[in-house]
Design a protein around this motif. Structure first.
Motif: not given
Length: 475
Positions: A215-221, A419-426, A446-451
């Motif tokens: 659920r996070s870039a840190k956990d993946c790392a 993740p970069m957001g939700l669509d119109s259906r959530g 980069v993913a960490h700071h983008l999140s």
């Protein structure tokens, strides 16, 4: 207490264990309780190993917490060898119990991780939707009416629902990235050869990789830091020094130049809206983003498709001849063409690979370190709209889901989907961050700071309530 504990990220659960706010037995008890619940609503778990997990938790209960994974409940895709267990690979084909642990599993266990079960996957790791004729379909963690993505379907759903803090998946053409994107997670497809595949069931020996979903870039790392590195049992792992991925999260992104990778693929409006928002945030931190492309993009997808079909056909040729009824129509019709392709075509895909890699890096990464593009060009499909068994549908549906992921598998490049957001259906929408070979540390940073810019987060306990409502509403 269970909701608050299971809502924690992996690194937060580690801190809670260190500080004595929870012990391993309590943590595993909560995880197992959630796993049974999730299995009922999503079909994410193939098996739940309650007794072995609790025994291991009891053994660790009074031990000082010395590693980031000690006492952390995990579960993994059911295509990794565990000594004494039979991996099902989502198929009725009979197999013998394994005599060894896969290298990735061994490394996690050595760090004190507690495995609580095995997870749903597409049949013989072949399929990007999460549908499985033999196991039943895996349902999306955000809404039971939608597909989970595949083939690491259960890995994504188990993590998103808080059953486990991270999970391993495998990726041959998008099988980590697609379910990660559709369930709002971070998923890593490492550089080919970065993580040992010893003990993993194969699909394409030239493309398969193992990677974490969390659920996070840190956990993946944290997970990647544990499983990456050379392995004498896998000749494809390279002796390149492995960086500290966790330490790199704060600084590896510095000086990075980001580019927008243009593929010419039609993108759904909701996906494009999320993507443009992400690009505006990225430019505010890293400066102007330049457009990049590859003259070979369409060819890369076609060559990757040939490579996986031929190598999958080699794996399954004998059992397809002797036990064709043990395969679904969708998987059989996707794999059979690999038996018919000429050897010269396969050799061509291998010979062109290093040349096309060099050309791609020179062209697409000119003055750029990280490429950005959507993980999927479409929004999450409904389960009722995906039928891999319908006549001719598999050859139409698979490219729709893998159009933007498979070329990077052919090239062997590292990719992080986030993740970069939700669509119109959530429903969640994902973006891929692509780097040069062995650039996982930069991508995760980069993913960490983008999140952080996106302020992306969700609570599995809230997701579970949402999931139950959708399951009850489904026909």
């Amino acid at each position: 207490m269970s909701d608050s504990v299971l809502d924690l990220h992996l690194h937060q659960a580690h801190q809670a264990l260190q500080q004595g706010k929870v012990n391993t037995v309590e943590l595993v008890e909560h995880a197992l309780e959630r796993a049974h619940e999730v299995r009922h609503y999503t079909n994410a778990f193939v098996q739940i190993h309650s007794f072995p997990a609790m025994a291991r938790a009891q053994a660790l209960k009074n031990q000082p917490v010395t590693t980031r994974l000690q006492g952390i409940p995990l579960a993994h895709k059911d295509c990794l060898a565990h000594a004494g267990q039979t991996m099902g690979v989502g198929s009725p084909l009979q197999r013998q119990p394994a005599h060894i642990d896969s290298t990735a599993i061994s490394r996690l266990q050595e760090q004190g991780a507690i495995e609580i079960g095995t997870l749903h996957l597409s049949e013989v790791i072949a399929g990007p939707s999460g549908n499985n004729v033999f196991l039943g379909d895996c349902h999306n963690a955000w809404n039971a009416a939608y597909i989970s993505g595949g083939s690491s379907s259960g890995s994504a759903v188990a993590v998103a629902t808080g059953s486990v803090y991270a999970a391993l998946g495998t990726d041959t053409g998008g099988s980590v990235r697609i379910p990660a994107a559709l369930n709002g997670l971070f998923g890593v497809k490492p550089t080919f050869g970065r993580v040992s595949r010893y003990g993993a069931f194969p699909r394409s020996a030239s493309s398969d990789v193992l990677g974490p979903l969390a659920r996070s870039a840190k956990d993946c790392a944290i997970v990647l830091d544990t499983i990456a590195g050379p392995d004498p049992y896998d000749s494809d792992t390279m002796g390149i020094p492995k960086p500290d991925y966790v330490a790199g999260l704060e600084q590896a992104h510095e000086g990075s130049r980001l580019g927008v990778f243009q593929t010419g693929t039609d993108i759904d409006e909701d996906v494009q809206t999320c993507f443009e928002h992400l690009l505006s945030l990225a430019s505010s931190k890293w400066g102007q983003l330049v457009n990049r492309h590859s003259d070979d993009w369409q060819q890369l997808y076609a060559l990757g498709d040939v490579l996986s079909k031929v190598e999958a056909a080699q794996v399954h040729s004998a059992s397809m001849a002797d036990q064709p009824e043990q395969y679904s129509k969708g998987v059989f019709t996707r794999t059979e063409p690999g038996l018919l392709l000429p050897a010269t075509r396969y050799i061509e895909t291998q010979q062109l690979r290093p040349l096309l890699m060099q050309r791609f890096v020179q062209q697409a990464f000119a003055q750029v370190d990280v490429l950005l593009l959507p993980t999927l060009p479409i929004c999450t499909p409904l389960i009722k709209d995906i039928d891999m068994e319908a006549q001719g549908q598999v050859h139409h549906l698979v490219p729709r889901l893998t159009r933007l992921t498979r070329p990077f598998s052919y090239l062997g490049l590292p990719v992080v989907s986030m993740p970069m957001g939700l669509d119109s259906r959530g429903m969640p929408v994902g973006v891929q961050l692509v780097g040069r070979p062995y650039a996982e540390s930069r991508l995760l940073s980069v993913a960490h700071h983008l999140s952080l810019l996106l302020d992306w987060s969700f609570k599995p306990s809230q997701l579970m309530r949402q999931l139950k409502e959708s399951a009850h509403a489904s026909p």
